[in-house]
Motif scaffolding. Structure first.
Motif, PDB file in Angstrom:
ATOM      1  N   ILE A  99      38.729  37.006  55.018  1.00 27.75           N
ATOM      2  CA  ILE A  99      38.246  38.205  54.331  1.00 27.75           C
ATOM      3  C   ILE A  99      38.430  38.110  52.820  1.00 27.75           C
ATOM      4  O   ILE A  99      37.482  38.226  52.039  1.00 27.75           O
ATOM      5  N   LEU A 100      39.667  37.898  52.369  1.00 27.46           N
ATOM      6  CA  LEU A 100      39.927  37.877  50.934  1.00 27.46           C
ATOM      7  C   LEU A 100      39.385  36.615  50.270  1.00 27.46           C
ATOM      8  O   LEU A 100      39.147  36.612  49.060  1.00 27.46           O
ATOM      9  N   SER A 101      39.201  35.537  51.051  1.00 27.65           N
ATOM     10  CA  SER A 101      38.614  34.325  50.480  1.00 27.65           C
ATOM     11  C   SER A 101      37.217  34.609  49.938  1.00 27.65           C
ATOM     12  O   SER A 101      36.858  34.181  48.844  1.00 27.65           O
ATOM     13  N   VAL A 102      36.427  35.330  50.720  1.00 27.16           N
ATOM     14  CA  VAL A 102      35.064  35.649  50.311  1.00 27.16           C
ATOM     15  C   VAL A 102      35.054  36.622  49.130  1.00 27.16           C
ATOM     16  O   VAL A 102      34.295  36.462  48.177  1.00 27.16           O
ATOM     17  N   LEU A 103      35.939  37.608  49.166  1.00 28.35           N
ATOM     18  CA  LEU A 103      35.931  38.650  48.141  1.00 28.35           C
ATOM     19  C   LEU A 103      36.576  38.209  46.834  1.00 28.35           C
ATOM     20  O   LEU A 103      36.162  38.641  45.752  1.00 28.35           O
ATOM     21  N   ALA A 104      37.597  37.346  46.905  1.00 34.70           N
ATOM     22  CA  ALA A 104      38.407  37.062  45.717  1.00 34.70           C
ATOM     23  C   ALA A 104      38.048  35.762  45.011  1.00 34.70           C
ATOM     24  O   ALA A 104      38.434  35.573  43.850  1.00 34.70           O
ATOM     25  N   ALA A 105      37.338  34.857  45.659  1.00 31.13           N
ATOM     26  CA  ALA A 105      37.132  33.529  45.083  1.00 31.13           C
ATOM     27  C   ALA A 105      36.426  33.583  43.728  1.00 31.13           C
ATOM     28  O   ALA A 105      36.873  32.962  42.760  1.00 31.13           O
ATOM     29  N   MET A 106      35.320  34.315  43.631  1.00 30.99           N
ATOM     30  CA  MET A 106      34.579  34.353  42.373  1.00 30.99           C
ATOM     31  C   MET A 106      35.385  34.987  41.234  1.00 30.99           C
ATOM     32  O   MET A 106      35.442  34.418  40.128  1.00 30.99           O
ATOM     33  N   PRO A 107      36.026  36.153  41.430  1.00 28.27           N
ATOM     34  CA  PRO A 107      36.860  36.689  40.351  1.00 28.27           C
ATOM     35  C   PRO A 107      37.970  35.737  39.915  1.00 28.27           C
ATOM     36  O   PRO A 107      38.271  35.624  38.719  1.00 28.27           O
ATOM     37  N   LEU A 108      38.566  35.022  40.863  1.00 26.63           N
ATOM     38  CA  LEU A 108      39.617  34.074  40.512  1.00 26.63           C
ATOM     39  C   LEU A 108      39.045  32.900  39.732  1.00 26.63           C
ATOM     40  O   LEU A 108      39.666  32.421  38.758  1.00 26.63           O
ATOM     41  N   GLY A 109      37.875  32.425  40.132  1.00 25.22           N
ATOM     42  CA  GLY A 109      37.245  31.348  39.385  1.00 25.22           C
ATOM     43  C   GLY A 109      36.914  31.752  37.958  1.00 25.22           C
ATOM     44  O   GLY A 109      37.113  30.976  37.013  1.00 25.22           O
ATOM     45  N   ARG A 110      36.417  32.967  37.794  1.00 22.71           N
ATOM     46  CA  ARG A 110      36.111  33.451  36.443  1.00 22.71           C
ATOM     47  C   ARG A 110      37.397  33.629  35.629  1.00 22.71           C
ATOM     48  O   ARG A 110      37.397  33.424  34.409  1.00 22.71           O
ATOM     49  N   PHE A 111      38.489  33.984  36.300  1.00 22.98           N
ATOM     50  CA  PHE A 111      39.779  34.109  35.610  1.00 22.98           C
ATOM     51  C   PHE A 111      40.193  32.763  35.023  1.00 22.98           C
ATOM     52  O   PHE A 111      40.645  32.679  33.871  1.00 22.98           O
ATOM     53  N   THR A 112      40.042  31.679  35.783  1.00 18.78           N
ATOM     54  CA  THR A 112      40.425  30.368  35.256  1.00 18.78           C
ATOM     55  C   THR A 112      39.495  29.930  34.124  1.00 18.78           C
ATOM     56  O   THR A 112      39.943  29.289  33.172  1.00 18.78           O
ATOM     57  N   ASP A 113      38.214  30.281  34.202  1.00 16.13           N
ATOM     58  CA  ASP A 113      37.292  29.960  33.113  1.00 16.13           C
ATOM     59  C   ASP A 113      37.675  30.703  31.838  1.00 16.13           C
ATOM     60  O   ASP A 113      37.597  30.158  30.737  1.00 16.13           O
ATOM     61  N   ARG A 114      38.090  31.962  32.016  1.00 15.80           N
ATOM     62  CA  ARG A 114      38.391  32.807  30.862  1.00 15.80           C
ATOM     63  C   ARG A 114      39.732  32.462  30.221  1.00 15.80           C
ATOM     64  O   ARG A 114      39.887  32.516  29.006  1.00 15.80           O
ATOM     65  N   THR A 115      40.718  32.095  31.034  1.00 16.15           N
ATOM     66  CA  THR A 115      42.082  31.894  30.525  1.00 16.15           C
ATOM     67  C   THR A 115      42.544  30.451  30.566  1.00 16.15           C
ATOM     68  O   THR A 115      43.477  30.084  29.848  1.00 16.15           O
ATOM     69  N   PRO A 150      27.845  24.689  32.714  1.00 20.90           N
ATOM     70  CA  PRO A 150      28.584  24.572  31.458  1.00 20.90           C
ATOM     71  C   PRO A 150      30.087  24.451  31.714  1.00 20.90           C
ATOM     72  O   PRO A 150      30.605  24.914  32.736  1.00 20.90           O
ATOM     73  N   ALA A 151      30.800  23.827  30.785  1.00 20.27           N
ATOM     74  CA  ALA A 151      32.243  23.640  30.938  1.00 20.27           C
ATOM     75  C   ALA A 151      32.968  24.967  31.114  1.00 20.27           C
ATOM     76  O   ALA A 151      33.967  25.051  31.840  1.00 20.27           O
ATOM     77  N   ALA A 152      32.460  26.018  30.452  1.00 24.76           N
ATOM     78  CA  ALA A 152      33.120  27.320  30.521  1.00 24.76           C
ATOM     79  C   ALA A 152      32.850  28.054  31.827  1.00 24.76           C
ATOM     80  O   ALA A 152      33.367  29.146  32.036  1.00 24.76           O
ATOM     81  N   ALA A 153      32.035  27.474  32.726  1.00 31.59           N
ATOM     82  CA  ALA A 153      31.725  28.129  34.006  1.00 31.59           C
ATOM     83  C   ALA A 153      32.116  27.259  35.201  1.00 31.59           C
ATOM     84  O   ALA A 153      31.722  27.533  36.328  1.00 31.59           O
ATOM     85  N   ARG A 154      32.930  26.232  34.974  1.00 36.57           N
ATOM     86  CA  ARG A 154      33.268  25.319  36.061  1.00 36.57           C
ATOM     87  C   ARG A 154      34.115  26.000  37.136  1.00 36.57           C
ATOM     88  O   ARG A 154      33.927  25.772  38.325  1.00 36.57           O
ATOM     89  N   GLY A 155      35.062  26.809  36.718  1.00 35.81           N
ATOM     90  CA  GLY A 155      35.893  27.507  37.691  1.00 35.81           C
ATOM     91  C   GLY A 155      35.071  28.433  38.568  1.00 35.81           C
ATOM     92  O   GLY A 155      35.259  28.488  39.791  1.00 35.81           O
TER      93      GLY A 155
END
Length: 399
Positions: free
Chosen positions: A53-69, A336-341
């Motif tokens: 359940i949380l894998s589907v919901l959380a993966a994209m926000p977590l990936g964007r977090f690593t791209d941002r930080t 792009p490098a900034a969207a790899r996560g």
């Protein structure tokens, strides 16, 4: 990789092997704990579904977090701690609700580990090192998938599984997972030290949407290939026992065949860097998908001879292992490098959706063709993904 990066990479691999061993020991124990507490097929299904359940919901926000930080190791450390805690919660669970909650927490820990680990590899590896980096990363996961069930089986023993026995087995799995915490902490400290610090990737406030990522050349076909290969392993693991039973092949032989498949996949992932350098990505991805389709179709044939099944399991396992790390490289290089996560996280989401949809469709196919129908279906999906990849790699027409 340079000395500092190599040390980080080794620590990352150790963390993954240990956490994945504990995690994949715990996954069958979730079912055993559920059954021991009086649950049936419905409760086992709910507990298993809770993992995703949380894998589907959380993966994209977590990936964007690593791209941002750029804080990939923050996710890895949190995932390591949560993995051990979730398995401990499973061991101490007093009821079915707590078992399902532990399964949910374990699924979230898994996505934290994967997003953090894959994102860190994409950050520290050069483009020429991506194949080897992702190959060893997926090999570490494969090692955990191989060792975890063995650990669970050893802990449970041959006696009937009860509440106490399943709790003790889960406690052992938790103890294994705890061993990864100091390794992950050491990795985080090594990354932050001046001597081994990794330059942070360029950060961008611009958000690249999921649909935009999928429209980039190569991404959609790589996602399709990834989910086709991953679900092929799931379908083979689920339906080979049924196919074998119909042919009079005993459970011990089935276990050996599945073990050979896993070992062959592990071997191919360790050597993926050399293979990619020799044969190239396009040819290897096509060989992985089409060759795996042929192997599954061969297993689906009414054949019981081990002289056929053993080499087929080895060859099919080797080819199944090749494609996954290569799809990571293809996805990373296509954005792009900034969207790899975010792109790697999108791949995780795609895999999870595929793990729900394709086995369901395969189950429908068994109604017409029996248990072997699921293998035929998976072979067809693999072949289709290979064709899609070849079409996606063709140069655009000049007309």
């Amino acid at each position: 990789m340079s000395g500092g990066k190599r040390r980080q990479f080794v620590l990352l691999l150790v963390t993954l092997v240990v956490t994945q061993t504990g995690l994949h020991a715990a996954r069958p124990l979730i079912s055993y704990r559920t059954i021991a507490m009086g649950g049936g097929g419905f409760e086992v299904g709910i507990a298993a579904a809770a993992f995703a359940i949380l894998s589907v919901l959380a993966a994209m926000p977590l990936g964007r977090f690593t791209d941002r930080t750029g804080r990939t190791l923050t996710l890895l450390v949190i995932g390591t701690v949560l993995c051990a805690g979730a398995i401990a919660g499973l061991a101490l669970a007093p009821d079915l609700v707590t078992v399902a909650a532990s399964s949910t927490a374990l699924g979230f820990a898994h996505v934290l580990l994967m997003v953090g680990a894959q994102g860190h590899v994409a950050k520290i590896a050069t483009d020429d090192e991506l194949d080897s980096g992702f190959g060893w990363t997926t090999a570490a996961v494969s090692a955990g998938q191989l060792l975890g069930p063995l650990l669970a089986g050893f802990a449970l023993g041959s006696a009937a599984v009860d509440v106490g026995g399943s709790a003790r087995a889960a406690g052992l799995a938790a103890a294994v997972a705890v061993g990864a915490i100091p390794v992950a902490a050491c990795l985080a400290l090594t990354s932050r030290s001046g001597r081994h610090a990794v330059p942070q990737p360029p950060k961008s406030s611009e958000r690249v949407g999921s649909l935009e990522l999928m429209r980039r050349p190569g991404v959609a076909s790589a996602l399709f290939t990834s989910l086709a290969l991953l679900t092929a392993v799931d379908i083979l693991t689920a339906y080979l026992p049924l196919v074998a039973h119909d042919r009079g092949i005993d459970a011990t032989t089935v276990g050996v065949l599945l073990g050979l498949r896993a070992a062959a996949s592990l071997a191919s992932r360790i050597g993926i860097g050399r293979l990619a350098g020799r044969w190239g990505h396009d040819l290897l991805v096509t060989a992985s998908t089409v060759g795996s389709a042929v192997a599954l179709a061969a297993i689906a044939l009414p054949v019981s001879s081990l002289t056929v099944l053993v080499p087929t399991a080895l060859i099919g396992g080797f080819l199944l292992g090749i494609g996954q790390p290569l799809t990571m490289t293809l996805v990373v290089r296509s954005v792009p490098a900034a969207a790899r996560g975010a792109a790697l996280a999108l791949r995780l989401v795609s895999n999870r959706v595929g793990q729900v949809v394709l086995p369901t469709l395969a189950a429908i196919g068994t109604g017409w063709l029996g248990a072997a129908g699921a293998l035929w279906f998976s072979a067809a999906v693999l072949a289709a993904s290979g064709v899609a990849h070849r079409i996606d790699q063709r140069p655009p027409s000049s007309n």
